[in-house]
Design an enzyme around this catalytic site. Structure first.
Site, mmCIF file in Angstrom:
data_model
loop_
_atom_site.group_PDB
_atom_site.id
_atom_site.type_symbol
_atom_site.label_atom_id
_atom_site.label_comp_id
_atom_site.label_asym_id
_atom_site.label_seq_id
_atom_site.Cartn_x
_atom_site.Cartn_y
_atom_site.Cartn_z
ATOM 1 N N LYS A 79 -7.680 1.048 6.880
ATOM 2 C CA LYS A 79 -7.556 2.162 6.205
ATOM 3 C C LYS A 79 -8.564 3.183 6.681
ATOM 4 C CE LYS A 79 -8.090 3.230 1.155
ATOM 5 N NZ LYS A 79 -8.294 2.531 -0.094
ATOM 6 N N SER A 149 -4.907 3.278 -3.503
ATOM 7 C CA SER A 149 -5.318 4.208 -2.497
ATOM 8 C C SER A 149 -4.815 3.838 -1.179
ATOM 9 C CB SER A 149 -6.679 4.779 -2.667
ATOM 10 O OG SER A 149 -7.541 3.750 -2.494
ATOM 11 N N SER A 173 -6.509 -0.880 -5.469
ATOM 12 C CA SER A 173 -6.025 -0.150 -4.483
ATOM 13 C C SER A 173 -5.460 -0.872 -3.339
ATOM 14 C CB SER A 173 -6.956 0.928 -3.962
ATOM 15 O OG SER A 173 -7.195 1.872 -4.898
#
Length: 485
Positions: A79, A149, A173
Site C-alpha cells: 500500500k 482504504s 481498511s
C-alpha cells in the site's frame, strides 16, 4: 492453471522443491498485471525491472541452497503508505507528489529480509481517509467500488496481479476491501505489527496487516511481520510467533459467539444469510455457537470518529494550512472538520474507548471467537453515496462500511475477514472473526477450518465482468486447492 493463481503456500512449496522458479512466478504475475491493470487501476507505481532483478537474485539463492523461507521469491504489492527506501510514497495524494522515502519501513524491511519480491505500490484512498479508494475498480465489477482504504492491495490480490499485499486498517481498511473483493484480510492485534515508516492516519487506531488469497497465506505473511520494534511507541514487547493454521479442520471445544445485536442490524439479507450459513458450517466442524450481546454499541461510531478525526487533522496540520488545495475535497472536508473538534470531545472518546476495551475483554472471556459480517452490504456502485435499508433508513456508504469493522480498531482486538460466498449479483460477501488480543492463532485456525469447507475459486475469476460497459479480462484458469473461495 496459471502461475499467478498460486497461493503463497503452493508457490513456496514448488520453489522449495525447484519445480518452480521465482523468475517464472514473477513473470506470470507481471504479465497478469499488464493484462488487468488498465481495467482495475490497482497500482500507483509498478517497478517491473526491479522485480525481475529481485526474482533472478531469489532464483540464484534457491539454487545455492539459501532459501530464506516461504516468502522467498513471492511477488507482492505494498500500500502506498509504506516506505521503501528510494521509492515514492505518495499516499495516492498530490500533497506527496515527488516524495521519496529515505529508508525502509519496518514491515518492508522484514519482507525484504524474507525474500519477498516487490512489484509496486498499490492505491489507497487519499491518505487512507476513506472507505472506497475511488481511483481503483472492484475486481468483480469495475462499475463498483473497490472498498478502502486498502483498495488497491485487495484488488491486486483478487485479480492475480500480486500474490499477496499489505494494507493498513484504521477503521476497517484491510477488511472492508478484502470482503468486497473476495479475499482474506487480517487486522492484527494493535501493536503486534510495527508501523514505523508507515504514513499515519490516526496513530491510536492504525494497524498494518496482510491481504492474501487464503488464511494459510495470511499466517505466513504475519509470521514475517510480527515482532517488537522500539521505533513504534505502540509496538508490543511480545516476541513474534510462527503462525500456521495447520491441517486440522475440526473445532471441537471452541466457543464461537454470534451477536444477537448490532452486527446483524441494517445488514443486507443476502449478507446475513451467507454469514449465518458460514457459522452453521463452523458448528458442523465441532464449534459451539453461543449467542452474545455486543456492549456499548450506541457509542461505536462516535468513539471511532471522535478519535480518528482529531488525530488525522493533527498529523496533517502543516500541509493542510500550506497547500489545502492539493487535497481531494472529501479528505479536505474531514481534515478541516477536525480543526473544529473540541478537546473535550476527544478526551471523551478516549474514555469511551477504555470502557469499550474493558467490556470487550469481559465478552471475550465468555467465548473464544466472535463471528459476524465484515460489512453490511456488498460493493456499491461507484457513484452511490448512500445505502437505503428496507425500513427506510438512509446510511452513508462510508458510515455503513465502517460500522461493523470499527469495534476491532477501537478495542485493538484482532479481526480476520474471510470470503463466505456471493450475492445474486455475483459480488463477494465476507465474514469477520474477532478474537482476544494476541489471539491471531485461534482466528487463523477457525478461518482455515472454514476455508476447507468451501469450493476453491481462482485468482482473478471476478475480473471478467463489467456491467454497463464493453470489454473485459480473459477468465482465469480453473482453481487449484491452494486458492481460496
Amino acid at each position: 492453471m496459471q502461475l499467478y493463481e498460486l497461493s503463497i503456500a503452493a508457490a513456496a512449496e514448488a520453489i522449495r522443491t525447484r519445480e518452480l522458479s521465482p523468475v517464472e512466478l514473477v513473470e506470470s504475475v507481471l504479465d497478469r498485471l499488464e493484462q488487468v491493470e488498465r481495467h482495475l487501476q490497482a497500482y500507483v507505481t509498478v517497478a517491473a525491472e526491479e522485480a525481475r532483478r529481485a526474482a533472478r537474485a531469489a532464483e540464484q539463492d534457491v539454487a545455492a541452497g539459501r532459501l530464506r523461507g516461504p516468502l522467498h521469491g513471492i511477488p507482492m504489492g505494498l500500500k502506498d503508505l509504506i516506505d521503501v527506501a528510494g521509492a515514492a510514497t505518495t499516499a495516492s495524494s498530490r500533497v506527496r507528489a515527488g516524495h521519496r522515502a529515505d529508508a525502509d519501513s519496518t514491515v518492508a524491511a522484514r519482507l525484504a529480509a524474507a525474500g519477498a519480491v516487490l512489484l509496486g505500490k498499490t492505491h489507497t484512498h487519499e491518505f487512507a481517509y476513506g472507505l472506497t479508494t475511488p481511483q481503483t475498480h472492484n475486481a468483480w465489477d469495475r462499475d463498483r467500488v473497490a472498498g478502502g482504504s486498502s483498495g488497491g492491495s485487495a484488488v491486486a490480490v483478487a485479480a492475480g496481479s500480486a500474490t499477496f499485499a499489505l494494507g493498513t486498517d484504521t477503521g476497517g481498511s484491510i477488511r472492508v476491501p478484502s470482503a468486497l473483493n473476495g479475499v482474506v484480510g487480517l487486522k492484527p492485534t494493535y501493536g503486534l505489527v510495527p508501523r514505523h515508516g508507515v504514513t499515519s492516519l490516526s496513530w491510536s487506531l492504525d494497524h498494518v496487516g496482510p491481504i492474501t488469497r487464503t488464511v494459510e497465506d495470511a499466517a505466513l505473511v504475519l509470521s514475517a511481520l510480527a515482532g517488537h520494534d522500539p521505533r513504534d511507541p505502540a509496538s508490543l514487547a511480545a516476541p513474534g510467533s510462527r503462525y500456521r493454521p495447520g491441517g486440522a479442520t475440526e473445532l471441537t471445544g471452541l466457543r464461537i459467539g454470534v451477536p444477537h445485536n448490532y452486527y446483524f442490524d441494517h445488514v443486507d439479507p443476502e449478507v446475513e444469510a451467507a454469514v449465518r450459513l458460514a457459522t452453521a458450517e463452523l458448528e458442523s466442524l465441532g464449534a459451539q455457537l453461543v449467542e452474545v450481546e455486543i456492549p456499548m454499541t450506541r457509542y461505536v461510531q462516535a468513539t471511532q470518529w471522535g478519535l480518528m478525526v482529531p488525530e488525522a487533522t493533527a498529523y496533517h496540520e502543516r500541509t493542510l494550512r500550506a497547500v489545502p488545495e492539493l487535497y481531494q475535497a472529501d479528505v479536505r472536508i474531514l481534515l478541516e472538520a477536525g480543526e473544529l473538534m473540541p478537546a473535550g470531545d476527544y478526551l471523551r472518546a478516549q474514555r469511551s474507548r477504555t470502557l469499550m476495551q474493558q467490556a470487550w475483554a469481559r465478552l471475550l472471556n465468555e467465548v473464544d471467537v466472535i463471528a459476524a459480517p465484515t460489512v453490511p452490504a456488498t460493493a456499491v456502485k461507484a457513484d452511490d453515496e448512500a445505502i437505503t435499508w428496507p425500513d427506510g433508513t438512509v446510511e452513508g456508504v462510508a458510515d455503513a462500511y465502517v460500522r461493523l469493522s470499527a469495534p476491532a480498531n477501537i478495542t485493538g482486538v484482532p479481526s480476520l475477514s474471510v470470503p463466505v460466498g456471493h450475492d445474486t449479483a455475483g459480488l463477494p460477501i465476507g465474514m469477520q472473526l474477532l478474537g482476544r488480543p494476541l489471539g491471531e492463532a485461534v482466528l487463523l485456525r477457525v478461518g482455515h477450518a472454514y476455508e476447507q469447507t468451501r469450493p476453491a475459486a481462482p485468482a482473478g475469476s471476478g475480473v471478467t465482468k463489467r456491467r454497463g460497459g464493453p470489454g473485459g479480462v480473459a477468465p482465469a484458469a480453473p482453481a487449484s486447492a491452494g486458492t481460496s473461495a
